[in-house]
Design a protein around this motif. Sequence first.
Motif, PDB file in Angstrom:
ATOM      1  N   VAL A 170       0.893  -1.111   0.173  1.00 16.41           N
ATOM      2  CA  VAL A 170       0.044   0.182  -0.110  1.00 16.41           C
ATOM      3  C   VAL A 170       1.172   1.252   0.145  1.00 16.41           C
ATOM      4  N   ALA A 171       0.538   2.393  -0.742  1.00 20.42           N
ATOM      5  CA  ALA A 171       1.337   3.352  -0.769  1.00 20.42           C
ATOM      6  C   ALA A 171       0.567   4.626  -0.931  1.00 20.42           C
ATOM      7  N   LYS A 172       1.050   5.700  -0.614  1.00 20.42           N
ATOM      8  CA  LYS A 172       0.646   7.100  -0.840  1.00 20.42           C
ATOM      9  C   LYS A 172       1.672   7.911  -1.620  1.00 20.42           C
ATOM     10  N   HIS A 173       1.054   8.789  -2.510  1.00 21.42           N
ATOM     11  CA  HIS A 173       1.933   9.453  -3.451  1.00 21.42           C
ATOM     12  C   HIS A 173       1.703  10.911  -3.337  1.00 21.42           C
ATOM     13  N   ASP A 174       2.980  11.517  -3.179  1.00 23.44           N
ATOM     14  CA  ASP A 174       2.927  13.256  -2.743  1.00 23.44           C
ATOM     15  C   ASP A 174       3.509  13.692  -4.271  1.00 23.44           C
ATOM     16  N   PRO A 175       2.872  14.131  -5.249  1.00 22.38           N
ATOM     17  CA  PRO A 175       3.554  14.700  -6.399  1.00 22.38           C
ATOM     18  C   PRO A 175       4.382  15.749  -6.418  1.00 22.38           C
ATOM     19  N   VAL A 176       4.135  16.673  -5.321  1.00 16.90           N
ATOM     20  CA  VAL A 176       4.954  17.896  -4.890  1.00 16.90           C
ATOM     21  C   VAL A 176       6.367  17.601  -4.486  1.00 16.90           C
ATOM     22  N   THR A 177       6.469  16.897  -3.494  1.00 16.45           N
ATOM     23  CA  THR A 177       7.704  16.367  -3.308  1.00 16.45           C
ATOM     24  C   THR A 177       8.415  15.086  -3.906  1.00 16.45           C
ATOM     25  N   GLN A 178       7.514  14.494  -4.896  1.00 20.61           N
ATOM     26  CA  GLN A 178       7.844  13.302  -5.584  1.00 20.61           C
ATOM     27  C   GLN A 178       8.223  12.280  -4.669  1.00 20.61           C
ATOM     28  N   GLN A 179       7.684  12.163  -3.544  1.00 20.02           N
ATOM     29  CA  GLN A 179       8.000  10.966  -2.634  1.00 20.02           C
ATOM     30  C   GLN A 179       6.534  10.033  -2.574  1.00 20.02           C
ATOM     31  N   VAL A 180       6.915   8.669  -2.260  1.00 20.76           N
ATOM     32  CA  VAL A 180       5.875   7.950  -2.251  1.00 20.76           C
ATOM     33  C   VAL A 180       6.223   7.076  -0.771  1.00 20.76           C
ATOM     34  N   SER A 181       5.238   7.125   0.142  1.00 16.67           N
ATOM     35  CA  SER A 181       5.382   6.294   1.355  1.00 16.67           C
ATOM     36  C   SER A 181       4.634   5.052   1.327  1.00 16.67           C
ATOM     37  N   GLY A 182       5.179   3.861   1.686  1.00 11.68           N
ATOM     38  CA  GLY A 182       4.294   2.814   1.406  1.00 11.68           C
ATOM     39  C   GLY A 182       4.848   1.779   2.490  1.00 11.68           C
ATOM     40  N   LEU A 183       3.953   0.740   2.521  1.00  8.64           N
ATOM     41  CA  LEU A 183       4.208  -0.418   3.528  1.00  8.64           C
ATOM     42  C   LEU A 183       3.813  -1.651   2.732  1.00  8.64           C
ATOM     43  N   HIS A 184       4.862  -2.572   2.849  1.00 11.79           N
ATOM     44  CA  HIS A 184       4.781  -3.864   2.388  1.00 11.79           C
ATOM     45  C   HIS A 184       3.966  -4.684   3.682  1.00 11.79           C
ATOM     46  N   ILE A 185       3.024  -5.460   3.365  1.00 11.73           N
ATOM     47  CA  ILE A 185       2.367  -6.182   4.313  1.00 11.73           C
ATOM     48  C   ILE A 185       2.490  -7.617   4.053  1.00 11.73           C
ATOM     49  N   LEU A 186       2.781  -8.471   4.988  1.00  9.32           N
ATOM     50  CA  LEU A 186       3.204  -9.811   4.738  1.00  9.32           C
ATOM     51  C   LEU A 186       2.222 -10.482   5.777  1.00  9.32           C
ATOM     52  N   LEU A 187       1.110 -11.415   5.116  1.00 15.24           N
ATOM     53  CA  LEU A 187       0.126 -12.042   5.894  1.00 15.24           C
ATOM     54  C   LEU A 187       0.278 -13.612   5.932  1.00 15.24           C
ATOM     55  N   THR A 188       0.640 -14.263   6.744  1.00 10.93           N
ATOM     56  CA  THR A 188       0.832 -15.555   6.844  1.00 10.93           C
ATOM     57  C   THR A 188       0.130 -16.281   7.943  1.00 10.93           C
ATOM     58  N   GLU A 189       0.167 -17.679   8.142  1.00 15.91           N
ATOM     59  CA  GLU A 189      -0.677 -18.329   9.053  1.00 15.91           C
ATOM     60  C   GLU A 189      -0.076 -18.061  10.546  1.00 15.91           C
ATOM     61  N   SER A 190       1.143 -17.532  10.543  1.00 13.51           N
ATOM     62  CA  SER A 190       1.587 -17.127  11.816  1.00 13.51           C
ATOM     63  C   SER A 190       1.546 -15.778  12.361  1.00 13.51           C
ATOM     64  N   GLY A 191       0.841 -14.829  11.370  1.00 14.23           N
ATOM     65  CA  GLY A 191       0.521 -13.595  11.687  1.00 14.23           C
ATOM     66  C   GLY A 191       0.789 -12.632  10.500  1.00 14.23           C
ATOM     67  N   ILE A 192       0.999 -11.178  11.080  1.00 11.84           N
ATOM     68  CA  ILE A 192       1.118 -10.183  10.371  1.00 11.84           C
ATOM     69  C   ILE A 192       2.403  -9.527  10.529  1.00 11.84           C
ATOM     70  N   LYS A 193       3.181  -9.211   9.312  1.00 12.05           N
ATOM     71  CA  LYS A 193       4.336  -8.359   9.463  1.00 12.05           C
ATOM     72  C   LYS A 193       4.246  -7.324   8.458  1.00 12.05           C
ATOM     73  N   THR A 194       4.684  -6.166   8.962  1.00  9.29           N
ATOM     74  CA  THR A 194       4.862  -4.832   8.034  1.00  9.29           C
ATOM     75  C   THR A 194       6.127  -4.253   8.023  1.00  9.29           C
ATOM     76  N   TYR A 195       6.472  -4.099   6.728  1.00  8.28           N
ATOM     77  CA  TYR A 195       7.887  -3.421   6.585  1.00  8.28           C
ATOM     78  C   TYR A 195       7.753  -2.147   5.650  1.00  8.28           C
ATOM     79  N   PRO A 196       8.113  -0.851   6.340  1.00  9.35           N
ATOM     80  CA  PRO A 196       7.614   0.347   5.797  1.00  9.35           C
ATOM     81  C   PRO A 196       8.986   0.624   4.590  1.00  9.35           C
ATOM     82  N   VAL A 197       8.494   1.600   3.483  1.00  6.84           N
ATOM     83  CA  VAL A 197       9.630   1.917   2.672  1.00  6.84           C
ATOM     84  C   VAL A 197       8.977   3.542   2.140  1.00  6.84           C
ATOM     85  N   LYS A 198      10.078   4.147   1.962  1.00 11.46           N
ATOM     86  CA  LYS A 198      10.056   5.593   1.524  1.00 11.46           C
ATOM     87  C   LYS A 198      10.931   5.966   0.602  1.00 11.46           C
TER      88      LYS A 198
END
Length: 246
Positions: free
Chosen positions: A172-200
């Motif tokens: 999932v990501a949000k885009h700011d065209p003014v700063t040319q920045q994208v803030s996102g999150l990788h989300i991994l769903l498995t039987e053992s739970g949920i893990k998130t990994y941010p990226v910008k």
Amino acid sequence: MEDYGPATYGERIAEVYDELYGTQFEAETAAAVEFLAGLAGPGPALELGIGTGRVALPLAARGIDVHGIDASPAMVARLRAKPGGNRIPVTLGDFADVGADGPFRLIFVVFNTFFGLLTQEDQVRCFQNVARRLADDGSFVIEAFVPDPGRFERGQQVAAVDVGPDRVRLHVAKHDPVTQQVSGLHILLTESGIKTYPVKIRYAWPAELDLMARLAGLRLKERWGGWDPAPFTAASPKHISVYARH
């Protein structure tokens, strides 16, 4: 992501980085190594954002003197645990500083990692520091995607990157065209739970990168649409740009 810094991405994703990307780019990695080895000669070569060594290790295995810079101790620890990883000198720090002794025959940054520098100022500073450490006949290589703002609807994107019988990976990501920045999150769903990994990231257009190079005293030598090397066209989703001294 106010607390997001140069090491955040690597520190969070190091535990699964090779699992997520190691086999996905096997063929592309082989082509990248062939391309870079042709520019590096015997070296020395410097990788900015060396990570777990996907490209650096096979380059070093060819006998090339490879060095690296990375802000994430966790990523470097993964590199060190691999065969040959403890023989590659790595500087810990923000790769915009290019804090390694030169000169280098080749300096390179792959897999969109250059866009991990989150301001135009930091990206320009990186070019300038690269120019200071590049040999007179050296090359600076950037692999990066060609920006496509059309990917975002109302400045947002949700994508199913991988769907399997026991796991789902979303981005999932949000885009700011003014700063040319994208803030996102990788989300991994498995039987053992949920893990998130941010990226910008802060993306830049190829022409903007060329101007940064000129400000640093470098010039675009060649640009390709892939490591093959494939021609760069208006339809190319990414580019391999090679910069050299004037």
